[in-house]
Design an enzyme around this catalytic site. Structure first.
Site, mmCIF file in Angstrom:
data_model
loop_
_atom_site.group_PDB
_atom_site.id
_atom_site.type_symbol
_atom_site.label_atom_id
_atom_site.label_comp_id
_atom_site.label_asym_id
_atom_site.label_seq_id
_atom_site.Cartn_x
_atom_site.Cartn_y
_atom_site.Cartn_z
ATOM 1 N N GLU A 3 -7.937 4.235 5.960
ATOM 2 C CA GLU A 3 -7.836 3.582 4.652
ATOM 3 C C GLU A 3 -7.881 4.625 3.546
ATOM 4 O O GLU A 3 -8.928 5.174 3.224
ATOM 5 C CB GLU A 3 -9.002 2.606 4.476
ATOM 6 C CG GLU A 3 -8.850 1.321 5.265
ATOM 7 C CD GLU A 3 -8.038 0.276 4.490
ATOM 8 O OE1 GLU A 3 -7.824 0.477 3.271
ATOM 9 O OE2 GLU A 3 -7.622 -0.723 5.099
ATOM 10 N N SER A 46 -4.334 1.424 2.650
ATOM 11 C CA SER A 46 -5.177 1.735 1.510
ATOM 12 C C SER A 46 -5.919 0.438 1.160
ATOM 13 O O SER A 46 -5.533 -0.625 1.644
ATOM 14 C CB SER A 46 -4.331 2.233 0.339
ATOM 15 O OG SER A 46 -3.550 1.196 -0.213
ATOM 16 N N GLU A 70 0.855 -1.186 0.000
ATOM 17 C CA GLU A 70 0.000 0.000 0.000
ATOM 18 C C GLU A 70 0.896 1.244 0.000
ATOM 19 O O GLU A 70 0.989 1.987 0.976
ATOM 20 C CB GLU A 70 -0.946 -0.070 1.216
ATOM 21 C CG GLU A 70 -1.861 -1.299 1.152
ATOM 22 C CD GLU A 70 -2.522 -1.686 2.477
ATOM 23 O OE1 GLU A 70 -2.445 -0.912 3.451
ATOM 24 O OE2 GLU A 70 -3.126 -2.773 2.539
HETATM 25 ZN ZN LIG Z 1 -3.601 -2.485 4.718
#
Ligand SMILES: [Zn+2]
Ligand SMILES: *[C@@H]1O[C@H](CO)[C@@H](O)[C@H](O)[C@H]1NC(C)=O
Ligand SMILES: *[C@@H]1O[C@H](CO)[C@@H](O)[C@H](O)[C@H]1NC(C)=O
Length: 431
Positions: A386, A310, A186
């Site tokens: 996120e 993310s 991410e």
């Molecule tokens: Zn993650």
């Protein structure tokens, strides 16, 4: 000079040969509609030929992304059709998208050593060079701390930003603790942490943010994994510690299942090949232990914990182990919404966040860092943040050309969090 160029080219060439290829891999979005479909997903999850991509968390009835290599695709599609299981093909050939990303990376790499860039994704060594440069250039306010070491011996580094101890003996300054990169693929997460660092330290307009509040920021908590995604396998998620008697592709532990709070209770796996493998025991990984030890030593002053991930655009808070709500869920929800609203007001890439507990939003995933920080280290305000996926066809690969817009809008949320923490814990305004 010519020789140097040749050496550089051959290094690039070697890296390309070594990197894991995703040629012919497809990403499917599955749309479960009944219990039979849920059962199929559960069954597929146990098999390592199916790569589940949504943070590994599954909830009944919610669409889910899964990646499969070419040789199983016919069988897989037939099976879905037989079961009237609807799906879309999200990415037709994953390697094509990865190639494009590698190309973009090479074209936009600009940073000299000690500099930071948001036009491309930096290597771990460049991130560290930047932190150490700030430590040298701003010794009055910046300290570089080593919280521990990764399995392969890389430093887990925190930047501590402080204008000095409180001059009022009746109160101590609250600390905001931020980490990023627990899931190494991410990439946007470390970039966001570095932007927060850059804005706080290097933009004089933001000097007020560290008058009454201190900051500890760990921009890359899984450096072994991060380097591995940069050079070998772009889609690696876990740590890089081998599991005994397992093949290479079953290495590593999901750090975000490895914290000791309801460890292995739900939404975590005891299978080393799983993307959500919780480890042989809680805190089996030196990276999660680094966070644990720092919080146990400094826990009382830390008032806010943000862990960047993310790609589902959600502000999530505990609990992640079960659908129970924490006592102070109203405050967590309200503060999360303030942060999300700040992003909505400033976004130029159409980011749309929702706010909820991890379990209610994504299904359970016990052993997460935010659960442990809240449940054991007693830091009430803990979030798993996120970040969005931008307009990449493949959600993990947040496009570098949108990176600056993403880091900038996320800083608007950081301003909101800062104001809240300063009001509540320094000005003692109950809100
Ligand atoms: Zn993650
Ligand atoms: C959280 O998620 C649950 C389950 O999807 C939903 O019912 C609830 O309304 C959500 N809460 C908020 C505040 O959006
Ligand atoms: C957290 O709070 C509990 C209950 O008050 C206490 O027993 C525990 O020692 C605290 N943990 C830390 C790390 O301070």
């Amino acid at each position: 000079m010519k020789q140097l160029l040749l050496i550089l080219l051959s290094i690039l060439f070697i890296q390309e040969i070594k990197a894991k290829s995703y040629e012919g891999y497809k990403v499917y979005k599955l749309k479960p509609e009944n219990i039979n479909h849920d059962k199929i997903i559960e069954y597929l999850q146990e098999d390592s030929i199916f790569y589940f991509l949504d943070e590994g968390q599954i909830e009944s009835g919610k669409p889910i992304d899964v990646m499969i290599e070419q040789q199983y695709q016919n069988y897989f599609e037939n099976m879905l059709e037989k079961n009237k299981f609807k799906f879309d093909v999200l990415v037709d050939n994953v390697e094509k998208v990865l190639e494009q990303e590698r190309l973009d990376q090479r074209l936009t790499r600009t940073s000299g050593l000690g500099q930071v860039t948001f036009n491309s994704y930096m290597y771990y060594s460049e991130q560290m060079a930047y932190l150490h440069r700030l430590g040298r250039d701003y010794p009055e306010i910046v300290a570089i701390l080593k919280l521990g070491e990764s399995y392969e011996g890389r430093d887990i580094t925190a930047l501590r930003l402080s204008s000095g101890p409180s001059t009022d003996p009746s109160k101590t300054k609250p600390v905001i603790f931020i980490d990023a990169g627990i899931h190494c693929r991410e990439w946007i997460a470390p970039a966001v942490a570095l932007y927060i660092i850059q804005q706080l330290v290097e933009n004089p307009q933001n000097a007020l943010f560290y008058q009454n509040v201190d900051w500890d920021i760990v921009p890359n908590l899984n450096p072994d994994g991060y380097e591995y995604t940069q050079r070998e396998d772009r889609l690696w998620r876990k740590t890089r510690r081998p599991n005994p008697n397992q093949p290479n592709y079953c290495m590593g532990t999901d750090l975000n299942r490895n914290f000791d709070h309801y460890w292995m209770y739900a939404g975590a796996s005891s299978n080393p090949c799983s993307e959500i493998y919780a480890g042989p025991e809680a805190f089996s990984e030196s990276e999660s232990r680094a966070i644990r030890d720092y919080f146990l030593a400094n826990g009382e002053t830390i008032k806010l914990y943000l862990s960047f991930h993310s790609y589902v655009s959600m502000v999530l808070y505990p609990w992640g182990y079960a659908s129970t709500l924490p006592e102070d869920h109203e405050e967590l929800q309200r503060l999360g919404e303030l942060a999300a609203d700040a992003i909505h007001r400033s976004t130029t890439i159409n980011s749309r966040y929702t706010v909820n507990t991890s379990t209610l939003a994504l299904g359970p995933g016990a052993g997460g860092s935010d659960d442990w920080v809240k449940g054991v280290a007693n830091v009430s305000l803990a979030y798993c943040f996120e970040l969005p996926h931008g307009d990449s066809p493949f959600p993990f690969l947040f496009p570098a050309r949108q990176l600056f817009a993403a880091v900038r809008e996320t800083f608007e949320a950081i301003k909101v969090y800062h104001q809240y923490i300063e009001n509540k814990f320094w000005n003692n305004n109950n809100q």
